[in-house]
Scaffold this active site. Structure first.
Site, PDB file in Angstrom:
ATOM      1  N   ASP A   8       4.936  -0.008 -14.210  1.00  0.00           N
ATOM      2  CA  ASP A   8       3.956   0.998 -13.820  1.00  0.00           C
ATOM      3  C   ASP A   8       4.602   2.336 -13.457  1.00  0.00           C
ATOM      4  OD1 ASP A   8       5.154  -0.024 -11.505  1.00  0.00           O
ATOM      5  OD2 ASP A   8       3.350  -1.098 -10.891  1.00  0.00           O
ATOM      6  N   HIS A  10      -1.450  -7.783  -5.182  1.00  0.00           N
ATOM      7  CA  HIS A  10      -1.377  -7.127  -6.488  1.00  0.00           C
ATOM      8  C   HIS A  10      -0.071  -7.447  -7.202  1.00  0.00           C
ATOM      9  CE1 HIS A  10       0.369  -3.081  -4.757  1.00  0.00           C
ATOM     10  NE2 HIS A  10       1.343  -3.842  -5.151  1.00  0.00           N
ATOM     11  N   GLU A  34      -4.805  -4.142  -8.800  1.00  0.00           N
ATOM     12  CA  GLU A  34      -5.327  -4.389  -7.451  1.00  0.00           C
ATOM     13  C   GLU A  34      -6.373  -5.515  -7.491  1.00  0.00           C
ATOM     14  OE1 GLU A  34      -3.644  -3.091  -5.256  1.00  0.00           O
ATOM     15  OE2 GLU A  34      -3.438  -0.925  -5.315  1.00  0.00           O
ATOM     16  N   ASN A  70      -1.498  -7.173  -0.638  1.00  0.00           N
ATOM     17  CA  ASN A  70      -2.879  -7.559  -0.987  1.00  0.00           C
ATOM     18  C   ASN A  70      -2.923  -8.448  -2.233  1.00  0.00           C
ATOM     19  OD1 ASN A  70      -2.301  -5.777  -3.051  1.00  0.00           O
ATOM     20  ND2 ASN A  70      -4.009  -4.395  -2.678  1.00  0.00           N
TER      21      ASN A  70
HETATM   22  C1  F6R Z   1       6.274  -2.037  -8.529  1.00  0.00           C
HETATM   23  C2  F6R Z   1       5.017  -2.772  -8.536  1.00  0.00           C
HETATM   24  C3  F6R Z   1       4.410  -3.323  -7.309  1.00  0.00           C
HETATM   25  C4  F6R Z   1       5.438  -3.817  -6.280  1.00  0.00           C
HETATM   26  C5  F6R Z   1       4.726  -4.333  -5.022  1.00  0.00           C
HETATM   27  C6  F6R Z   1       5.710  -4.756  -3.966  1.00  0.00           C
HETATM   28  O1  F6R Z   1       6.633  -1.626  -9.835  1.00  0.00           O
HETATM   29  O2  F6R Z   1       4.441  -2.894  -9.574  1.00  0.00           O
HETATM   30  O3  F6R Z   1       3.551  -4.378  -7.655  1.00  0.00           O
HETATM   31  O4  F6R Z   1       6.203  -4.832  -6.854  1.00  0.00           O
HETATM   32  O5  F6R Z   1       3.893  -3.327  -4.512  1.00  0.00           O
HETATM   33  O6  F6R Z   1       6.412  -3.612  -3.542  1.00  0.00           O
HETATM   34  P1  F6R Z   1       7.676  -3.740  -2.572  1.00  0.00           P
HETATM   35  O7  F6R Z   1       8.708  -4.477  -3.338  1.00  0.00           O
HETATM   36  O8  F6R Z   1       8.085  -2.314  -2.293  1.00  0.00           O
HETATM   37  O9  F6R Z   1       7.215  -4.478  -1.371  1.00  0.00           O
END
Ligand code: F6R
Length: 242
Positions: free
Chosen positions: A67, A137, A142, A135
């Site tokens: 992303d 995701h 989401e 959450n």
């Molecule tokens: C990042 C992504 C998100 C993160 C998730 C956890 O490319 O797609 O899904 O993997 O938000 O983020 P961290 O590792 O910062 O807790």
């Protein structure tokens, strides 16, 4: 889903790097699906160390990232393109031309989504690295995102904006939209590794592994994939019934 509980972030990162490195050792032309965020930084550090020790080469590897924030160009210090160069690509022998991240500053974002889907159809991930949002995701899919979704533009959840504001000067600077691989693009990977650490991931980890399979928790879709390994620390595993 296979679950590996490690003592801490350090051990989690080492175990995760072993798994990813085996994919590259087995197939030097491997396609790696990569994630940004805090969870995989230790994994990337370990891959850099293996490269520096002469144990691993990325010369023929291709990568596809999950992303990118909408509105940030690839040289913006908060962009995921910048992040990936900073934490991995600039430190290994990968050809930057073989690294792919959706472009969040494209004039035509719908077209960018279509092009990324076409790219993913030709570069199937041999392994997809995932973090998990508090959450539930995966990527920026989401809660409520359909399981059959492909690359699309997403309005970030308030909780995601709040979680990610730690990396910005203020919460007002966090982009509110992103372009993300869809859930079906993620699930298409041959193998998936999820890394999760810390207490704030414990609920999401429980729902992903042992909760109901539901679009309310996007990560729960991973229960349907035949080759998923979760590598987490004891804090993130705290709510799992072992
Ligand atoms: C990042 C992504 C998100 C993160 C998730 C956890 O490319 O797609 O899904 O993997 O938000 O983020 P961290 O590792 O910062 O807790």
């Amino acid at each position: 889903m296979k679950v590996i509980v490690t003592n801490d972030y350090h051990e989690m990162s080492k175990v995760a790097a072993e798994i990813v490195s085996h994919v590259v050792l087995d197939n030097p032309n491997a396609v790696l699906g990569l994630a940004t965020g805090s969870s995989p930084i230790g994994l990337y550090n370990n891959l850099i160390e293996m490269y520096e020790a002469g144990l691993l080469s990325f010369a023929n590897v291709s990568t596809v990232n999950l992303d990118e924030y909408v509105g940030l160009d690839r040289d913006h210090p908060q962009s995921y393109a910048y992040f990936m160069r900073n934490v991995l690509f600039d430190h290994i022998d990968i050809d930057l031309g073989n690294t792919h991240i959706p472009c969040g500053s494209a004039d035509n974002l719908e077209q960018q989504c279509r092009q990324y889907n076409e790219l993913l159809a030709s570069l199937k991930q041999d392994i997809q690295v995932l973090g998990i949002g508090s959450n539930g995701h995966i990527g920026f899919n989401e809660p409520g995102t359909p399981f059959d979704s492909v690359t699309h533009i997403v309005q970030l959840a308030d909780s995601t904006i709040k979680d990610n504001s730690r990396l910005f000067n203020s919460i007002d600077e966090v982009p509110t939209k992103a372009i993300t691989m869809g859930i079906s693009n993620i699930i298409n990977a041959r193998k998936i590794i999820v890394i999760a650490n810390g207490t704030n991931k414990a609920d999401a980890v429980y729902k992903m592994v042992q909760g109901e399979i539901s679009e309310n928790c996007p990560a729960s879709v991973l229960q349907k994939h035949p080759d998923v390994v979760l590598v987490c620390d004891t804090l993130a595993a705290a709510k799992l019934k072992m």
